[in-house]
Design a protein around this motif. Structure first.
Motif, mmCIF file in Angstrom:
data_model
loop_
_atom_site.group_PDB
_atom_site.id
_atom_site.type_symbol
_atom_site.label_atom_id
_atom_site.label_comp_id
_atom_site.label_asym_id
_atom_site.label_seq_id
_atom_site.Cartn_x
_atom_site.Cartn_y
_atom_site.Cartn_z
ATOM 1 N N PRO A 48 6.947 4.852 13.243
ATOM 2 C CA PRO A 48 5.664 4.553 13.899
ATOM 3 C C PRO A 48 4.489 4.721 12.942
ATOM 4 C CG PRO A 48 6.973 6.080 15.213
ATOM 5 C CD PRO A 48 7.667 5.938 13.893
ATOM 6 N N THR A 49 3.504 3.851 13.073
ATOM 7 C CA THR A 49 2.345 3.909 12.176
ATOM 8 C C THR A 49 1.552 5.198 12.327
ATOM 9 O OG1 THR A 49 1.018 2.676 13.769
ATOM 10 C CG2 THR A 49 2.057 1.410 12.012
ATOM 11 N N TYR A 50 1.595 5.823 13.514
ATOM 12 C CA TYR A 50 0.776 7.026 13.709
ATOM 13 C C TYR A 50 1.210 8.187 12.820
ATOM 14 C CZ TYR A 50 4.371 9.153 16.724
ATOM 15 O OH TYR A 50 5.526 9.689 17.210
ATOM 16 N N LEU A 51 2.405 8.127 12.266
ATOM 17 C CA LEU A 51 2.869 9.197 11.382
ATOM 18 C C LEU A 51 2.208 9.135 10.006
ATOM 19 C CD1 LEU A 51 6.710 9.091 12.103
ATOM 20 C CD2 LEU A 51 5.048 10.788 12.913
ATOM 21 N N PHE A 52 1.699 7.962 9.627
ATOM 22 C CA PHE A 52 1.230 7.728 8.269
ATOM 23 C C PHE A 52 -0.283 7.858 8.123
ATOM 24 C CE2 PHE A 52 5.129 5.265 8.709
ATOM 25 C CZ PHE A 52 5.810 5.618 7.558
ATOM 26 N N ARG A 53 -0.667 8.140 6.899
ATOM 27 C CA ARG A 53 -2.063 8.032 6.480
ATOM 28 C C ARG A 53 -2.039 7.333 5.122
ATOM 29 N NH1 ARG A 53 -3.022 11.290 2.168
ATOM 30 N NH2 ARG A 53 -1.789 13.173 1.957
ATOM 31 N N ASP A 54 -3.164 6.758 4.744
ATOM 32 C CA ASP A 54 -3.264 6.176 3.400
ATOM 33 C C ASP A 54 -3.184 7.303 2.379
ATOM 34 O OD1 ASP A 54 -3.569 3.397 3.790
ATOM 35 O OD2 ASP A 54 -5.653 3.677 4.346
ATOM 36 N N ALA A 55 -2.410 7.089 1.337
ATOM 37 C CA ALA A 55 -2.360 8.058 0.251
ATOM 38 C C ALA A 55 -3.628 7.918 -0.591
ATOM 39 C CB ALA A 55 -1.126 7.821 -0.606
ATOM 40 N N LEU A 56 -4.121 9.036 -1.057
ATOM 41 C CA LEU A 56 -5.329 9.047 -1.882
ATOM 42 C C LEU A 56 -5.000 8.663 -3.323
ATOM 43 C CD1 LEU A 56 -6.746 12.460 -0.628
ATOM 44 C CD2 LEU A 56 -7.375 10.175 0.170
ATOM 45 N N THR B 209 -5.984 10.068 -5.929
ATOM 46 C CA THR B 209 -5.717 11.294 -6.690
ATOM 47 C C THR B 209 -4.297 11.814 -6.453
ATOM 48 O OG1 THR B 209 -6.718 12.611 -4.922
ATOM 49 C CG2 THR B 209 -8.125 12.014 -6.804
ATOM 50 N N GLU B 210 -3.652 11.342 -5.396
ATOM 51 C CA GLU B 210 -2.255 11.684 -5.146
ATOM 52 C C GLU B 210 -1.327 10.650 -5.782
ATOM 53 O OE1 GLU B 210 -2.522 13.639 -0.694
ATOM 54 O OE2 GLU B 210 -2.608 11.449 -0.892
ATOM 55 N N VAL B 211 -1.689 9.382 -5.640
ATOM 56 C CA VAL B 211 -0.814 8.288 -6.052
ATOM 57 C C VAL B 211 -0.702 8.179 -7.566
ATOM 58 C CG1 VAL B 211 -0.519 5.776 -6.007
ATOM 59 C CG2 VAL B 211 -1.184 6.987 -3.934
ATOM 60 N N LEU B 212 -1.796 8.273 -8.281
ATOM 61 C CA LEU B 212 -1.754 8.082 -9.737
ATOM 62 C C LEU B 212 -0.834 9.086 -10.436
ATOM 63 C CD1 LEU B 212 -5.457 7.058 -10.372
ATOM 64 C CD2 LEU B 212 -3.438 5.583 -10.276
ATOM 65 N N PRO B 213 -0.955 10.389 -10.165
ATOM 66 C CA PRO B 213 -0.008 11.324 -10.800
ATOM 67 C C PRO B 213 1.434 11.118 -10.324
ATOM 68 C CG PRO B 213 -1.903 12.512 -9.912
ATOM 69 C CD PRO B 213 -1.995 11.100 -9.421
ATOM 70 N N LEU B 214 1.594 10.754 -9.068
ATOM 71 C CA LEU B 214 2.931 10.519 -8.527
ATOM 72 C C LEU B 214 3.607 9.350 -9.234
ATOM 73 C CD1 LEU B 214 5.027 11.071 -6.183
ATOM 74 C CD2 LEU B 214 3.859 9.219 -5.007
ATOM 75 N N ILE B 215 2.915 8.232 -9.339
ATOM 76 C CA ILE B 215 3.472 7.054 -10.002
ATOM 77 C C ILE B 215 3.763 7.356 -11.475
ATOM 78 C CG2 ILE B 215 2.992 4.659 -10.698
ATOM 79 C CD1 ILE B 215 3.621 5.042 -7.693
ATOM 80 N N SER B 216 2.860 8.070 -12.098
ATOM 81 C CA SER B 216 3.059 8.451 -13.493
ATOM 82 C C SER B 216 4.328 9.286 -13.650
ATOM 83 C CB SER B 216 1.848 9.236 -13.995
ATOM 84 O OG SER B 216 2.058 9.659 -15.302
ATOM 85 N N GLU B 217 4.532 10.237 -12.768
ATOM 86 C CA GLU B 217 5.716 11.098 -12.834
ATOM 87 C C GLU B 217 6.997 10.314 -12.541
ATOM 88 O OE1 GLU B 217 8.053 14.274 -13.579
ATOM 89 O OE2 GLU B 217 5.898 14.231 -13.903
ATOM 90 N N LEU B 218 6.935 9.381 -11.598
ATOM 91 C CA LEU B 218 8.125 8.596 -11.262
ATOM 92 C C LEU B 218 8.573 7.696 -12.410
ATOM 93 C CD1 LEU B 218 7.445 7.504 -7.567
ATOM 94 C CD2 LEU B 218 9.198 9.092 -8.380
ATOM 95 N N ARG C 44 0.845 -1.192 0.000
ATOM 96 C CA ARG C 44 0.000 0.000 0.000
ATOM 97 C C ARG C 44 0.885 1.248 0.000
ATOM 98 N NH1 ARG C 44 -4.883 0.105 4.016
ATOM 99 N NH2 ARG C 44 -5.684 -1.218 2.369
ATOM 100 N N ILE C 45 0.426 2.302 -0.667
ATOM 101 C CA ILE C 45 1.136 3.575 -0.658
ATOM 102 C C ILE C 45 0.568 4.422 0.483
ATOM 103 C CG2 ILE C 45 1.794 5.642 -1.953
ATOM 104 C CD1 ILE C 45 2.850 3.044 -3.187
ATOM 105 N N HIS D 26 4.891 16.348 1.487
ATOM 106 C CA HIS D 26 4.301 15.021 1.648
ATOM 107 C C HIS D 26 5.319 13.966 1.216
ATOM 108 C CE1 HIS D 26 0.626 17.335 1.952
ATOM 109 N NE2 HIS D 26 1.040 17.961 0.865
ATOM 110 N N LEU D 27 5.620 13.054 2.132
ATOM 111 C CA LEU D 27 6.507 11.935 1.839
ATOM 112 C C LEU D 27 5.645 10.729 1.511
ATOM 113 C CD1 LEU D 27 9.195 10.323 1.854
ATOM 114 C CD2 LEU D 27 8.869 10.049 4.318
ATOM 115 N N PHE D 28 5.798 10.210 0.305
ATOM 116 C CA PHE D 28 5.056 9.029 -0.127
ATOM 117 C C PHE D 28 5.983 7.824 -0.055
ATOM 118 C CE2 PHE D 28 2.815 12.549 -1.996
ATOM 119 C CZ PHE D 28 1.496 12.216 -1.760
ATOM 120 N N ALA D 29 5.446 6.713 0.445
ATOM 121 C CA ALA D 29 6.241 5.499 0.611
ATOM 122 C C ALA D 29 5.355 4.278 0.409
ATOM 123 C CB ALA D 29 6.867 5.474 2.001
#
Length: 118
Positions: free
Chosen positions: A71-79, A81-90, A14-15, A24-27
């Motif tokens: 720690p898990t509390y730092l993270f949220r699920d990426a949306l 609408t955020e992930v698709l353009p990010l993956i495309s750009e990468l 999961r992203i 925003h740090l995506f991982a």
């Protein structure tokens, strides 16, 4: 700090995202360490949010940076609408972007700023 999510909420592959001000740090989640409520993640990128257009501006490709356990509390699920353009750009850059030669330093600075008191 209270937990945003329990480790049971995250799944491998999961992203996820850590938000710090307008950065925003995506991982990608590699594994969950349930005993300590931590996520083992592979950093993908840092992006900056643009409040006027509600878009993310791709800043740094972090795929060459070290993996993290946080720690898990730092993270949220990426949306989506955020992930698709990010993956495309990468994987199919629209501009003359190359992998950052200082990805590790950029990632360390983001994490250090995250833990710095406000």
């Amino acid at each position: 700090m209270t937990d945003k999510y329990s480790s049971a909420d995250f799944k491998t592959d999961r992203i996820v995202c850590i938000d710090r001000e307008n950065l925003h740090l995506f991982a990608e989640v590699i594994d969950i360490i349930e005993l300590s409520s931590r996520c083992w993640v592979k950093p993908l990128a840092i992006a900056k949010s643009n409040p006027e257009s509600f878009n993310l501006e791709f800043l740094h490709d972090l795929r060459d940076a070290a993996q993290l356990i946080l720690p898990t509390y730092l993270f949220r699920d990426a949306l989506d609408t955020e992930v698709l353009p990010l993956i495309s750009e990468l994987f199919h850059p629209t501009k003359d972007s190359i992998r950052s030669t200082n990805a590790q330093r950029i990632l360390y600075q983001f994490i250090a700023d995250l833990y710095r008191p406000s």
